[in-house]
Scaffold this active site. Structure first.
Site, mmCIF file in Angstrom:
data_model
loop_
_atom_site.group_PDB
_atom_site.id
_atom_site.type_symbol
_atom_site.label_atom_id
_atom_site.label_comp_id
_atom_site.label_asym_id
_atom_site.label_seq_id
_atom_site.Cartn_x
_atom_site.Cartn_y
_atom_site.Cartn_z
ATOM 1 N N GLU A 155 -16.178 33.904 -38.497
ATOM 2 C CA GLU A 155 -16.981 32.701 -38.382
ATOM 3 C C GLU A 155 -17.878 33.127 -39.675
ATOM 4 O OE1 GLU A 155 -18.499 31.511 -34.437
ATOM 5 O OE2 GLU A 155 -16.642 32.173 -33.635
ATOM 6 N N LYS A 251 -21.752 49.345 -39.404
ATOM 7 C CA LYS A 251 -23.174 48.771 -39.206
ATOM 8 C C LYS A 251 -23.615 49.037 -37.909
ATOM 9 C CE LYS A 251 -26.861 45.756 -41.339
ATOM 10 N NZ LYS A 251 -27.542 46.759 -40.593
ATOM 11 N N CYS A 260 -14.081 36.526 -30.225
ATOM 12 C CA CYS A 260 -12.999 37.153 -30.370
ATOM 13 C C CYS A 260 -13.226 38.469 -29.880
ATOM 14 C CB CYS A 260 -12.717 37.330 -31.907
ATOM 15 S SG CYS A 260 -11.819 35.883 -32.458
HETATM 16 C C1 UDX Z 1 -13.721 38.528 -35.915
HETATM 17 C C2 UDX Z 1 -12.903 39.194 -36.927
HETATM 18 O O1 UDX Z 1 -13.512 39.703 -37.936
HETATM 19 C C3 UDX Z 1 -11.923 38.185 -37.143
HETATM 20 O O2 UDX Z 1 -10.943 38.896 -38.065
HETATM 21 C C4 UDX Z 1 -11.057 37.768 -36.074
HETATM 22 O O3 UDX Z 1 -10.024 36.684 -36.515
HETATM 23 C C5 UDX Z 1 -12.000 37.000 -35.249
HETATM 24 O O4 UDX Z 1 -12.992 38.072 -34.812
HETATM 25 P P1 UDX Z 1 -16.196 37.230 -35.886
HETATM 26 O O5 UDX Z 1 -16.037 37.304 -34.446
HETATM 27 O O6 UDX Z 1 -16.144 35.843 -36.846
HETATM 28 O O7 UDX Z 1 -14.631 37.731 -36.475
HETATM 29 O O8 UDX Z 1 -17.277 38.279 -36.645
HETATM 30 P P2 UDX Z 1 -17.305 39.641 -37.351
HETATM 31 O O9 UDX Z 1 -18.278 39.356 -38.675
HETATM 32 O O10 UDX Z 1 -16.062 40.203 -37.490
HETATM 33 O O11 UDX Z 1 -18.428 40.330 -36.216
HETATM 34 C C6 UDX Z 1 -18.167 40.423 -34.888
HETATM 35 C C7 UDX Z 1 -19.219 41.195 -34.470
HETATM 36 O O12 UDX Z 1 -19.411 42.516 -34.780
HETATM 37 C C8 UDX Z 1 -20.453 40.478 -34.689
HETATM 38 O O13 UDX Z 1 -21.484 40.353 -33.431
HETATM 39 C C9 UDX Z 1 -21.414 41.344 -35.546
HETATM 40 O O14 UDX Z 1 -22.674 41.427 -35.535
HETATM 41 C C10 UDX Z 1 -20.947 42.751 -35.125
HETATM 42 N N1 UDX Z 1 -20.670 43.835 -36.019
HETATM 43 C C11 UDX Z 1 -19.986 43.677 -37.321
HETATM 44 C C12 UDX Z 1 -21.392 45.247 -36.125
HETATM 45 O O15 UDX Z 1 -22.386 45.061 -35.122
HETATM 46 N N2 UDX Z 1 -21.382 46.045 -36.970
HETATM 47 C C13 UDX Z 1 -20.470 45.904 -38.002
HETATM 48 O O16 UDX Z 1 -20.333 46.741 -38.938
HETATM 49 C C14 UDX Z 1 -19.845 44.647 -38.163
#
Ligand code: UDX
Length: 442
Positions: A155, A251, A260
């Site tokens: 997203e 992170k 997801c």
């Molecule tokens: C995710 C997948 O990345 C994607 O490939 C799948 O199809 C759907 O789910 P999305 O949910 O949009 O996508 O977000 P993403 O950017 O992956 O982050 C997910 C969550 O992880 C967020 O709450 C983000 O804050 C958290 N996150 C991400 C962390 O806490 N640390 C990180 O290093 C990366």
């Protein structure tokens, strides 16, 4: 190619718009009349950067259509993408009612051979079931094949991910079907991986579970860093420098949310349990993530004691920046925990206020202006790393808050910068900065 897309949710809309952009004739179908009416006007029902301009362009050039008439949409399609929702059932497994409903609608409508391409995230074995449903319903003279084609869209950057992703997975036991879908995707110039159906289904779950594992792992390391006075940012950078590990998804913060990771992790635990393989590692990942969501209020109580009657600014409501999605957001746990402690909350978010209000109701105040949230607050909790929050001058916390105390769940500011201000600042996996300065004692 003539393409139909079943379900104009987030994945369906991005798929439809991007395939129209690549020159195909696409009809996006949905039963929600209001949504289709909005889309026909070129307006997107979801906040997704870059989506609306492409939606408008392809509506105007006549390649993209929207309809509630499912039969008409499916009738002559060569490929139908299934992009309906698979909500979580109370036991954590995926609810497949909409998927199977779409499969029988398609089988009842088609007037030519069709390939059904499932983009929705579905448990292993679902596509076989889709094929079974369609074969027992379709006209006997027509051919139906099934392809598992999971999406990996984030997203906030879904358009970029669709057009320039890392890989495209095509899972099928039909050479004809996987060949046709491969032709559709070759112009994207993204590596294509052809697999059997069940492996493609598993790739999606395993990808999300692995990324969730990386996040919970780094969050556990962050908690240990706090105890041994190390700094998680230095540590993440140090371990990420090993190319076998990589820097992304390391992170530390207050955990993952969204539509997801939480749902897919639960579904995979459920799926593994069904085949008598308890997925203990993933169960621990989920447990750690739930703990992270509750960290900010725990830290607040440790720092200032009772929160009863205290005014708290919650900065950020969406589960991550650049989206208005609040599903499974850490902010929801934070707000509920704060309310339980008797705090009085004003929450800021640039775009997610309406969605948060639908869940949290009028138990808290909402604002789209950071200063309004900070005004007279005795504590600020940062739940989402929006640029607007990262770029807020630190003077604002001093000027507007009653007590300048920040709990930063997303490590938005460099510690060196914070040290230049008389702020109390607690972040994740980094040394706490405590200032005895209190406005109230002046
Ligand atoms: C995710 C997948 O990345 C994607 O490939 C799948 O199809 C759907 O789910 P999305 O949910 O949009 O996508 O977000 P993403 O950017 O992956 O982050 C997910 C969550 O992880 C967020 O709450 C983000 O804050 C958290 N996150 C991400 C962390 O806490 N640390 C990180 O290093 C990366």
């Amino acid at each position: 190619m003539k393409i139909a897309v079943a379900g104009t949710g987030y994945v369906g809309l991005v798929t439809g718009v991007c395939l129209a952009e690549m020159g195909h004739d696409v009809t996006c179908l949905d039963i929600e009349e209001e949504k289709i009416a909005l889309l026909e006007e070129g307006r997107s029902p979801i906040y997704e950067p870059g989506l609306e301009p492409l939606l408008k362009r392809n509506l105007h050039n006549g390649r993209l259509h929207f309809s509630t008439n499912l039969k008409l949409g499916y009738r002559n399609a060569q490929i139908v993408f299934i992009t309906v929702g698979t909500p979580e059932k109370p036991d954590g497994s995926a609810d497949l009612e909409y998927i199977y409903g779409a499969a029988s609608d398609i089988a009842n409508s088609i007037e030519n051979d069709v390939i059904v391409c499932t983009k929705s995230t579905v448990p292993v074995g679902t596509n076989d079931q889709i094929k079974h449903i369609m074969n027992s319903t379709k006209p006997p003279n027509l051919k139906v094949e099934v392809v598992a084609n999971p999406e990996f869209l984030r997203e906030g950057s879904a358009i970029i991910d669709f057009l320039y992703g890392d890989r495209i997975v095509i899972g099928s036991d039909s050479e004809w079907a996987s060949g046709v879908v491969e032709q559709l995707f070759i112009p994207f110039k993204i590596p294509i991986m052809k697999t059997d159906i069940r492996s493609a289904e598993m790739i999606k779950y395993a990808s999300n579970a692995f990324l969730a594992t990386k996040i919970s792992f780094i969050n556990e390391i962050a908690s240990i860093c706090e105890k041994v006075e190390a700094n998680i940012e230095e540590v993440a950078n140090g371990i990420g420098g090993d190319h076998r590990i990589g820097r992304s998804f390391l992170k530390a913060g207050i955990g993952y949310g969204g539509s997801c990771f939480p749902k897919d992790a639960n579904a995979l635990v459920q799926l593994a349990g069904n085949v008598e393989h308890p997925f203990e590692l993933l169960e621990a990942v989920i447990k750690v993530n739930n703990h992270q969501h509750s960290l900010p209020v725990k830290k607040a109580k440790e720092l200032i004691g009772s929160l009863r009657g205290k005014k708290v600014a919650v900065l950020g409501l969406s589960f991550k920046p650049d989206t208005d999605d609040v599903r499974e957001a850490a902010s929801l746990t934070i707000v509920n925990d704060l309310l339980e402690e008797g705090a009085v909350i004003t929450a800021y978010d640039p775009v997610a206020v309406r969605n948060a209000q639908n869940i949290l109701g009028d138990r808290i105040e909402y604002t789209t202006e950071i200063q309004t949230a900070l005004l007279e607050a005795e504590l600020a909790i940062i739940a989402t790393e929006w640029d607007q929050i990262k770029h807020t001058p630190l003077d604002f916390f001093l000027l507007y808050m009653k007590e300048p105390i920040i709990i930063d769940g997303r490590n938005c500011y460099p510690l060196e910068k914070i040290e230049q201000y008389p702020l109390t600042y607690i972040s994740i996996g980094r040394p706490a900065i405590i200032h005895e300065y209190r406005k109230s004692s002046l």
